[in-house]
Design a protein around this motif. Structure first.
Motif, PDB file in Angstrom:
ATOM      1  N   ILE A  35      52.675  60.307  24.888  1.00 50.92           N
ATOM      2  CA  ILE A  35      53.127  60.719  23.567  1.00 50.92           C
ATOM      3  C   ILE A  35      53.279  59.529  22.625  1.00 50.92           C
ATOM      4  N   VAL A  36      53.713  58.385  23.146  1.00 45.80           N
ATOM      5  CA  VAL A  36      53.812  57.189  22.295  1.00 45.80           C
ATOM      6  C   VAL A  36      52.430  56.748  21.854  1.00 45.80           C
ATOM      7  N   SER A  37      51.448  56.882  22.731  1.00 43.27           N
ATOM      8  CA  SER A  37      50.072  56.543  22.364  1.00 43.27           C
ATOM      9  C   SER A  37      49.575  57.444  21.232  1.00 43.27           C
ATOM     10  N   VAL A  38      49.866  58.732  21.331  1.00 40.68           N
ATOM     11  CA  VAL A  38      49.449  59.661  20.277  1.00 40.68           C
ATOM     12  C   VAL A  38      50.123  59.312  18.957  1.00 40.68           C
ATOM     13  N   VAL A  39      51.417  59.067  18.993  1.00 41.18           N
ATOM     14  CA  VAL A  39      52.160  58.755  17.756  1.00 41.18           C
ATOM     15  C   VAL A  39      51.641  57.466  17.133  1.00 41.18           C
ATOM     16  N   ARG A  40      51.378  56.455  17.954  1.00 44.42           N
ATOM     17  CA  ARG A  40      50.863  55.194  17.413  1.00 44.42           C
ATOM     18  C   ARG A  40      49.479  55.368  16.797  1.00 44.42           C
ATOM     19  N   THR A  47      42.778  54.763  28.939  1.00 42.87           N
ATOM     20  CA  THR A  47      42.520  54.882  27.502  1.00 42.87           C
ATOM     21  C   THR A  47      43.814  55.164  26.746  1.00 42.87           C
ATOM     22  N   SER A  48      44.662  55.994  27.315  1.00 43.55           N
ATOM     23  CA  SER A  48      45.955  56.263  26.689  1.00 43.55           C
ATOM     24  C   SER A  48      46.815  55.005  26.657  1.00 43.55           C
ATOM     25  N   PHE A  49      46.818  54.247  27.737  1.00 38.83           N
ATOM     26  CA  PHE A  49      47.580  53.004  27.789  1.00 38.83           C
ATOM     27  C   PHE A  49      47.030  51.995  26.784  1.00 38.83           C
ATOM     28  N   ILE A  93      40.484  58.013  17.786  1.00 43.12           N
ATOM     29  CA  ILE A  93      40.646  59.409  18.159  1.00 43.12           C
ATOM     30  C   ILE A  93      40.595  59.565  19.670  1.00 43.12           C
ATOM     31  N   PHE A  94      39.843  58.699  20.356  1.00 42.94           N
ATOM     32  CA  PHE A  94      39.758  58.774  21.817  1.00 42.94           C
ATOM     33  C   PHE A  94      41.099  58.421  22.465  1.00 42.94           C
ATOM     34  N   CYS A  95      41.768  57.426  21.936  1.00 43.97           N
ATOM     35  CA  CYS A  95      43.091  57.061  22.466  1.00 43.97           C
ATOM     36  C   CYS A  95      44.100  58.176  22.199  1.00 43.97           C
ATOM     37  N   ALA A  96      44.010  58.806  21.041  1.00 45.81           N
ATOM     38  CA  ALA A  96      44.930  59.898  20.722  1.00 45.81           C
ATOM     39  C   ALA A  96      44.681  61.104  21.621  1.00 45.81           C
ATOM     40  N   LEU A  97      43.413  61.461  21.840  1.00 48.51           N
ATOM     41  CA  LEU A  97      43.099  62.590  22.711  1.00 48.51           C
ATOM     42  C   LEU A  97      43.482  62.296  24.157  1.00 48.51           C
TER      43      LEU A  97
END
Length: 83
Positions: free
Chosen positions: A71-76, A18-20, A30-34
């Motif tokens: 962290i890049v996933s969260v920022v995006r 999910t992060s990828f 929000i799921f990708c960010a979490l």
């Protein structure tokens, strides 16, 4: 590996996937960010442990690369999108 280990491995793969996906998802999620936050925290802790316990530069670098994905996933996901 018993059932608990298999469950943890499956949950970890789902969270990392999910992060990828958050790296390439054009919409905010929000799921990708979490998931990215969980990956960042887990991999950051893994990198710290790899360095403190065994001074393993390769292991630490691998964990840091995975933390970078998180962290890049969260920022995006939190950056505003141009419409």
């Amino acid at each position: 590996m018993n059932a608990t280990g298999t469950l943890f491995l499956l949950a970890g793969l789902i969270v990392f996937g999910t992060s990828f996906w958050g790296l390439f998802n054009r919409k905010r999620s929000i799921f990708c960010a979490l998931a990215g936050l969980l990956v960042f925290l887990g991999a950051g802790l893994g990198a710290w442990l790899a360095w403190m316990e065994s001074n393993s530069a390769i292991g630490t670098a691998i964990y840091l690369a995975i933390a970078l994905v998180g962290i890049v996933s969260v920022v995006r996901q939190i950056m505003p999108r141009k419409t």
